[in-house]
Scaffold this motif. Structure first.
Motif, PDB file in Angstrom:
ATOM      1  N   SER A  49      63.749  -6.898 101.204  1.00  0.00           N
ATOM      2  CA  SER A  49      62.833  -6.074 101.978  1.00  0.00           C
ATOM      3  C   SER A  49      61.435  -6.291 101.413  1.00  0.00           C
ATOM      4  O   SER A  49      61.260  -6.496 100.209  1.00  0.00           O
ATOM      5  N   VAL A  50      60.444  -6.256 102.284  1.00  0.00           N
ATOM      6  CA  VAL A  50      59.057  -6.467 101.875  1.00  0.00           C
ATOM      7  C   VAL A  50      58.210  -5.362 102.500  1.00  0.00           C
ATOM      8  O   VAL A  50      58.379  -5.034 103.675  1.00  0.00           O
ATOM      9  N   SER A  51      57.311  -4.790 101.710  1.00  0.00           N
ATOM     10  CA  SER A  51      56.446  -3.729 102.240  1.00  0.00           C
ATOM     11  C   SER A  51      55.010  -3.949 101.783  1.00  0.00           C
ATOM     12  O   SER A  51      54.747  -4.538 100.727  1.00  0.00           O
ATOM     13  N   GLN A  52      54.083  -3.459 102.598  1.00  0.00           N
ATOM     14  CA  GLN A  52      52.672  -3.501 102.251  1.00  0.00           C
ATOM     15  C   GLN A  52      52.404  -2.497 101.123  1.00  0.00           C
ATOM     16  O   GLN A  52      53.101  -1.489 100.982  1.00  0.00           O
ATOM     17  N   PRO A  53      51.386  -2.745 100.296  1.00  0.00           N
ATOM     18  CA  PRO A  53      51.138  -1.852  99.148  1.00  0.00           C
ATOM     19  C   PRO A  53      50.739  -0.442  99.539  1.00  0.00           C
ATOM     20  O   PRO A  53      50.811   0.471  98.708  1.00  0.00           O
ATOM     21  N   TRP A  54      50.316  -0.245 100.803  1.00  0.00           N
ATOM     22  CA  TRP A  54      49.947   1.106 101.221  1.00  0.00           C
ATOM     23  C   TRP A  54      51.137   1.949 101.676  1.00  0.00           C
ATOM     24  O   TRP A  54      50.981   3.113 102.016  1.00  0.00           O
ATOM     25  N   VAL A  55      52.334   1.376 101.703  1.00  0.00           N
ATOM     26  CA  VAL A  55      53.541   2.156 102.016  1.00  0.00           C
ATOM     27  C   VAL A  55      54.020   2.809 100.724  1.00  0.00           C
ATOM     28  O   VAL A  55      54.468   2.129  99.794  1.00  0.00           O
ATOM     29  N   SER A 107      46.389   6.050 103.314  1.00  0.00           N
ATOM     30  CA  SER A 107      45.413   5.669 104.333  1.00  0.00           C
ATOM     31  C   SER A 107      44.137   5.078 103.726  1.00  0.00           C
ATOM     32  O   SER A 107      43.547   4.145 104.291  1.00  0.00           O
ATOM     33  N   ALA A 108      43.717   5.585 102.570  1.00  0.00           N
ATOM     34  CA  ALA A 108      42.500   5.062 101.943  1.00  0.00           C
ATOM     35  C   ALA A 108      42.697   3.615 101.497  1.00  0.00           C
ATOM     36  O   ALA A 108      41.830   2.760 101.697  1.00  0.00           O
ATOM     37  N   LEU A 109      43.846   3.329 100.900  1.00  0.00           N
ATOM     38  CA  LEU A 109      44.130   1.962 100.460  1.00  0.00           C
ATOM     39  C   LEU A 109      44.258   1.026 101.659  1.00  0.00           C
ATOM     40  O   LEU A 109      43.758  -0.103 101.636  1.00  0.00           O
ATOM     41  N   LYS A 110      44.897   1.493 102.711  1.00  0.00           N
ATOM     42  CA  LYS A 110      45.042   0.649 103.896  1.00  0.00           C
ATOM     43  C   LYS A 110      43.672   0.319 104.496  1.00  0.00           C
ATOM     44  O   LYS A 110      43.409  -0.830 104.881  1.00  0.00           O
ATOM     45  N   ARG A 111      42.787   1.328 104.581  1.00  0.00           N
ATOM     46  CA  ARG A 111      41.454   1.066 105.117  1.00  0.00           C
ATOM     47  C   ARG A 111      40.695   0.071 104.249  1.00  0.00           C
ATOM     48  O   ARG A 111      40.006  -0.819 104.745  1.00  0.00           O
ATOM     49  N   GLU A 112      40.834   0.224 102.929  1.00  0.00           N
ATOM     50  CA  GLU A 112      40.128  -0.673 102.015  1.00  0.00           C
ATOM     51  C   GLU A 112      40.609  -2.112 102.155  1.00  0.00           C
ATOM     52  O   GLU A 112      39.815  -3.058 102.097  1.00  0.00           O
ATOM     53  N   MET A 113      41.928  -2.270 102.386  1.00  0.00           N
ATOM     54  CA  MET A 113      42.501  -3.616 102.423  1.00  0.00           C
ATOM     55  C   MET A 113      42.420  -4.261 103.798  1.00  0.00           C
ATOM     56  O   MET A 113      42.394  -5.487 103.915  1.00  0.00           O
ATOM     57  N   THR A 114      42.398  -3.450 104.858  1.00  0.00           N
ATOM     58  CA  THR A 114      42.462  -4.016 106.208  1.00  0.00           C
ATOM     59  C   THR A 114      41.263  -3.665 107.075  1.00  0.00           C
ATOM     60  O   THR A 114      41.048  -4.286 108.116  1.00  0.00           O
ATOM     61  N   GLY A 115      40.528  -2.634 106.691  1.00  0.00           N
ATOM     62  CA  GLY A 115      39.437  -2.157 107.533  1.00  0.00           C
ATOM     63  C   GLY A 115      39.887  -1.226 108.635  1.00  0.00           C
ATOM     64  O   GLY A 115      39.076  -0.765 109.449  1.00  0.00           O
ATOM     65  N   ASN A 116      41.206  -0.925 108.682  1.00  0.00           N
ATOM     66  CA  ASN A 116      41.752  -0.042 109.721  1.00  0.00           C
ATOM     67  C   ASN A 116      42.292   1.250 109.117  1.00  0.00           C
ATOM     68  O   ASN A 116      42.871   1.239 108.065  1.00  0.00           O
TER      69      ASN A 116
END
Length: 604
Positions: A564-570, A595-604
């Motif tokens: 299994s693989v997950s993004q670091p924001w999960v 959500s803060a990490l996801k925005r920082e990494m993806t802009g979304n």
């Protein structure tokens, strides 16, 4: 969908021989980016996993990829494949205990564990009143989703009784009979299932039976509302799905996507932190049958994870290594299993009814080479029977196998050829002795099976691969005879469960995997059913396992890693594959998005 792919693939053997083992690599992401983004934020320590997470937060969408969607949302007819679609909507009487330390059970769906791993779901608690009476104490304060025709009414004991009647063929369902999915009903036999009051269900057994509590806690009895059945005649159509779970299935685009929305009135709490769940507002599954498409979606952040849900975990080690090089921030979670690629000999076919053919095919495959090369060390090639060697007590211990039996499970292609010659199957002018058909479910990657077929080719056995749908596979299991000599089916179970023995014999289970007719195993099965002595119950199954080993019921597959693989924001996720037996995504109600990490990494 069904199509035939003819294969003569000696190149597959060459491919395995040419690959080289790479050893183990570190799983999990580079921690630095996440640490930088969360340094000043509140964190929580999770004693169940040993991880430190950013504090749980509400909101967001969790998106994963699936290889295929189930063709039905009714567990009664579709069995364990349906929960890939419905397990966050429909609930069971129990759930796995999310707060338990992971070293107690790993991440494999709590699939191979005892009663101590479970806690109350729709049942608050349970007990054996006497040796033939089991009691469910129903959880109060649970409501069905606010959707017609149920409209948010209170859940109670009568709903449980109705479902048990349907699964076991009792009461109003006596004429229709029990579910054809034996994994639901096990070998339990009930005189009656009744509601003694609004919050209590009494199950009366026909006689004392072993492992009643474990069987009921671990069963696949998913609880549906009677009103939908009465108005629609069944639960096959996702549009009619109404449950009590943390999410509501709100949209399904055929062949494309599915969407679940948060149930704002869900009764459950996070067992580790005490917060009301679910955290995440929306779950989305995107159908991506091709692994390269799934990997691209991970690389770009279009999806948040690949996992057991929808059988989209990664099995190709080359792809995984490439992914880790291009995206070192991704979290990787290995877990061991036999699927995809577990193969069983169909003994209703003349060729594979011949034990000499089964022995020869067993000896033709070099599992150690496959484990070291194709699986790159992430596999255990040890042989087994109906039960895997990790099913202690139930499995015939390998150290007790006679040398001649051990030899039959080793790579000995010359002996395999000599055995086929002596059995009357010489090579013809074209170099082949005979042709067999091998099956594989469309939801599973066929690469391992193709490699095995290459080994067959090397000893003069031609083969054809039949890739078929879940519905075709289910119909085949329930048929008396099947066209395939070898097919993908469960074998080498980790679970100490009598059902595994029953499925091996056609006279016991109409969904037999082997279609075998062996009165010895049949007698052992019924002896295990009748005894009330636990040691005898297990001992009979161990004897059946010995027979399956000696008779080569299955073509042993290395126990290999699924990743299994997950993004670091999960957050809150360490590769878990469920929240109990056949549960596939109710556990996503207990993870959250940073959500803060996801925005920082993806802009979304």
């Amino acid at each position: 969908m069904k199509y035939i792919v003819s294969i003569r693939i000696t190149f597959a053997v060459a491919l395995v021989m040419m690959l080289t083992a790479t050893g183990l690599w570190a799983t999990g992401a580079d921690e630095e980016p996440a640490a930088a983004a969360t340094a000043d934020r509140e964190t929580v320590f999770d004693p169940a996993t040993g991880q430190t997470w950013t504090a749980p937060e509400y909101g967001g969408t969790l998106t994963w990829a699936t290889r295929n969607f189930p063709e039905s949302t009714d567990v009664w007819s579709a069995g364990g494949w349906a929960p890939h679609f419905i397990s966050s909507v429909i609930e069971r009487m129990t759930i796995a205990d999310w707060a338990l330390p992971r070293e107690m059970h790993g991440t494999m769906n709590w699939d191979y564990t005892g009663p101590e791993m479970y806690r109350g779901g729709l049942a608050e608690s349970w007990s054996m009143a006497d040796d033939t009476t089991f009691i469910w104490n129903i959880r109060q304060g649970v409501n069905w989703h606010d959707k017609p025709p149920v409209n948010g009414r209170e859940f109670d004991a009568h709903d449980v009784v109705w479902n048990f009647h349907r699964y076991f063929g009792l009461g109003e369902f006596a004429e229709a009979g029990p579910s054809p999915q034996r994994s639901i009903v096990y070998n339990l036999e009930f005189l009656s299932v009744t509601a003694t009051d609004k919050w209590t269900v009494e199950l009366k057994l026909t006689r004392p039976q072993v492992n009643v509590v474990q069987s009921l806690l671990h069963s696949m009895v998913w609880i549906y509302p009677p009103e939908v059945f009465e108005e629609e005649g069944g639960f096959e159509d996702w549009r009619n799905l109404v449950g009590t779970g943390p999410y509501r299935l709100t949209d399904h685009v055929e062949g494309s996507s599915a969407t679940w929305e948060k149930n704002p009135n869900y009764w459950g709490v996070d067992e580790k932190f005490g917060n009301r769940v679910p955290y995440i507002d929306e779950l989305r599954a995107l159908k991506m049958p091709d692994e390269s498409t799934r990997l691209a979606a991970l690389r770009t952040g279009r999806i948040d994870m690949l996992s057991n849900t929808g059988d989209a975990h990664i099995t190709n080690l080359d792809n995984l290594e490439s992914l880790q090089k291009s995206n070192p921030e991704l979290e990787v979670w290995p877990a061991y299993s036999f699927i995809p690629g577990t193969l069983v000999f169909n003994q209703s076919r003349p060729l594979t009814a011949d034990i000499n053919v089964r022995k020869a095919l067993q000896m033709s495959v070099d599992r150690e080479a496959i484990s070291a090369t194709f699986f790159k060390g992430w596999a255990d090639p040890s042989p087994y029977g109906i039960f895997h060697q990790t099913a202690k007590g139930y499995a015939w211990p390998y150290e007790e196998w006679p040398d001649e039996v051990k030899r039959e499970y080793e790579y000995r292609p010359d002996e395999a050829e000599a055995l086929l010659d002596a059995a009357g199957y010489p090579r013809g002018d074209d170099g082949y002795r005979f042709k067999i058909t091998v099956s594989n479910l469309v939801r599973y990657d066929p690469t391992y099976v193709e490699i095995v077929m290459g080994y067959f080719d090397a000893i003069g056995v031609d083969s054809e691969l039949n890739i078929h749908s879940e519905a075709e596979g289910g119909a085949a299991f329930r048929a008396d005879t099947v066209e395939w000599e070898i097919w993908g089916a469960g074998y080498g179970s980790y679970r100490g469960r009598l059902q595994e023995v029953g499925q091996a014999i056609q006279n016991i289970d109409n969904s037999s995997t082997t279609k075998a007719d062996d009165p010895r195993i049949e007698a052992l099965y019924y002896a295990a059913v009748e005894t009330t002595d636990t040691e005898e119950h297990i001992g009979y199954q161990r004897q059946a396992d010995e027979i399956s080993v000696r008779e080569h019921y299955g073509l042993v597959k290395p126990r290999s890693a699924l990743f299994s693989v997950s993004q670091p924001w999960v957050e809150g996720f360490v590769g878990e594959m469920g929240l109990g037996f056949t549960d596939r995504h109710a556990h996503f109600s207990r993870v959250w998005i940073d959500s803060a990490l996801k925005r920082e990494m993806t802009g979304n």
